[in-house]
Design a protein around this motif. Structure first.
Motif, short mmCIF file in Angstrom:
data_model
loop_
_atom_site.label_atom_id
_atom_site.label_comp_id
_atom_site.label_asym_id
_atom_site.label_seq_id
_atom_site.Cartn_x
_atom_site.Cartn_y
_atom_site.Cartn_z
N UNK A 89 0.92 -1.18 -0.17
CA UNK A 89 -0.01 0.15 -0.02
C UNK A 89 0.95 1.29 0.02
N UNK A 90 2.18 1.24 -0.56
CA UNK A 90 2.89 2.28 -0.44
C UNK A 90 3.51 2.49 -1.68
N UNK A 106 1.64 6.30 1.92
CA UNK A 106 1.06 5.22 2.45
C UNK A 106 0.04 5.04 3.20
N UNK A 107 -0.15 4.20 4.00
CA UNK A 107 -1.32 4.39 4.97
C UNK A 107 -0.72 3.94 6.51
N UNK A 108 -1.67 4.35 7.27
CA UNK A 108 -1.12 4.07 8.73
C UNK A 108 -2.64 4.22 9.64
N UNK A 146 -5.28 3.33 9.15
CA UNK A 146 -6.47 3.69 8.06
C UNK A 146 -6.42 5.04 7.80
N UNK A 147 -5.38 5.95 8.02
CA UNK A 147 -5.38 7.20 7.47
C UNK A 147 -4.26 7.28 6.73
N UNK A 148 -4.22 8.20 5.44
CA UNK A 148 -3.40 8.26 4.53
C UNK A 148 -2.04 9.05 5.10
N UNK A 149 -0.84 8.77 4.74
CA UNK A 149 0.45 9.41 5.04
C UNK A 149 1.00 9.86 3.94
N UNK A 150 1.60 10.81 3.82
CA UNK A 150 2.42 11.36 2.49
C UNK A 150 3.39 12.43 3.15
N UNK A 151 4.56 12.06 2.67
CA UNK A 151 5.97 12.85 2.96
C UNK A 151 6.30 13.66 1.82
N UNK A 152 6.87 14.86 1.91
CA UNK A 152 7.50 15.34 0.94
C UNK A 152 8.63 16.21 1.41
N UNK A 153 9.90 15.88 1.18
CA UNK A 153 11.01 16.54 1.74
C UNK A 153 12.02 16.94 0.63
N UNK A 154 12.72 18.17 0.60
CA UNK A 154 13.88 18.49 -0.07
C UNK A 154 14.81 18.89 0.81
N UNK A 155 16.10 18.70 0.34
CA UNK A 155 17.32 19.16 1.17
C UNK A 155 18.30 19.64 0.14
#
Length: 365
Positions: free
Chosen positions: A134-135, A152-154, A156-165
């Motif tokens: 599911x990712x 992804x999912x955790x 039952x809730x959506x997880x979304x990560x956006x990082x820049x460095x």
């Protein structure tokens, strides 16, 4: 199990003259056609040419890209690993103040030794993009920047990560290749790259956690290894801005990993300052943390007297994955570090209230 370190050298000059630290400064092959290790030592960039098809035995091969972003409030981890038997991608968010795990999203795959493969170097432009379970995720590295994406999912809730460095021009890392005694095909090759200011968001359901380059830093732990079944290691890392007497801001970091394999050709311990590596000697802890001293001060001792730091723990991010023949047991203790370090030219830097983590790991995998 503990590796004892003794202060055998009176000064950095004496240590440099007598201690064997093999530095590589040009491209060199890692393995021969039979999988035997050719290179043993360290480098300021990854100069070790890695061909995963030469790594033997093939089912002992493990590869990972692990990113950790830290500020004064939160710790975020985004990682992918393939350990030949299977692997995972995960995103975790932890409250730095109390150790509360807010998100621990993971998707796993079984098998896949030659699926979901990773690039042979971690400090040059490369791209990883996969989806399973599911990712989905993408790690993209360019000359002057990195971006991380996870969905992804955790619970039952959506997880979304956006990082820049940011990757500053000429940014050095410490890449080490450590052998294992009487095991010519086994090795531990890692790159640790600090000093990457990072911004982005970690979204969980309707909640969004923000990270800013003003106070958030990313560390890359990149590994391509072929190891024995049982292993122990320590790892300590952190980054912060230091302001000098003229009011100028400098980016500073520490890296210390030890107790892995044969360290006679290199130790994985250094100081980063304005993007450059200052190599230091072996370190150890004044007090062994196992079994009940993880939340006591972690005071470092250094054989060349250049790494004089103490971490005061805030919380113990303890994980224990036990699956019969495989166990991954880690005490990652997060805390505040102060003290001083000495650069190659003898300059002493005072370190105050730096967010760091220090971990002790016992693995069977």
């Amino acid at each position: 199990m503990r590796k004892e370190t003794k202060r055998t050298y009176a000064s950095f000059t004496e240590w440099k003259e007598k201690s064997k630290q093999t530095e590589y400064t040009a491209e060199t092959p890692l393995l021969d056609k039979n999988g035997n290790l050719l290179a043993k030592g360290w480098a300021r960039h990854n100069y070790f040419s890695y061909d995963r098809n030469l790594s033997k035995p093939s089912m002992r091969k493990k590869e990972w890209d692990f990113y950790q972003i830290v500020n004064d409030r939160y710790l975020a981890q985004i990682s992918f690993a393939n350990i030949s038997l299977g692997g995972y991608v995960g995103a975790k968010l932890v409250d730095w103040r109390n150790g509360e795990i807010i998100v621990d999203a993971m998707a796993i795959f079984i098998g896949g030794k030659n699926r979901y493969t990773l690039p042979p170097k971690g400090d040059v432009p490369n791209n990883i993009k996969y989806a399973f379970g599911n990712a989905e995720f993408e790690f993209d590295t360019k000359e002057t920047s990195r971006t991380l994406y996870f969905k992804g999912i955790y619970k039952g809730k959506p997880v979304e990560c956006n990082f820049s460095m940011d990757i500053m021009p000429g940014l050095e890392n410490i890449t080490t290749v450590l052998p294992f005694k009487d095991m010519p095909t086994r090795y531990f090759m890692t790159t640790k790259q600090n000093c990457m200011p990072c911004n982005g968001t970690f979204a969980f359901g309707d909640d969004v956690y923000d990270f800013s380059k003003e106070d958030s830093f990313c560390i890359l732990d990149w590994g391509r290894v072929n190891t024995p079944y049982s292993m122990v290691w320590y790892w300590c890392n952190g980054t912060q801005y230091i302001t000098d007497e003229n009011g100028e801001k400098h980016i500073f970091g520490i890296e210390a990993t030890w107790a892995i394999g044969d360290e006679s050709n290199a130790t994985e311990t250094c100081v980063f300052y304005d993007g450059k590596v200052h190599k230091v000697g072996a370190v150890d802890l004044e007090v062994f943390p196992k079994p009940d001293k993880y939340m006591k001060p972690w005071k470092f001792i250094s054989e060349d007297n250049r790494f004089n730091l103490t971490m005061i723990p805030v919380f113990d991010h303890h994980t224990d994955i036990n699956a019969l023949v495989m166990r991954m047991h880690c005490h990652q203790v997060c805390g505040i570090c102060s003290g001083n370090v000495i650069l190659d030219d003898g300059t002493k830097l005072e370190v105050k209230d730096m967010n760091v983590f220090c971990e002790y790991v016992e693995n069977r995998w």
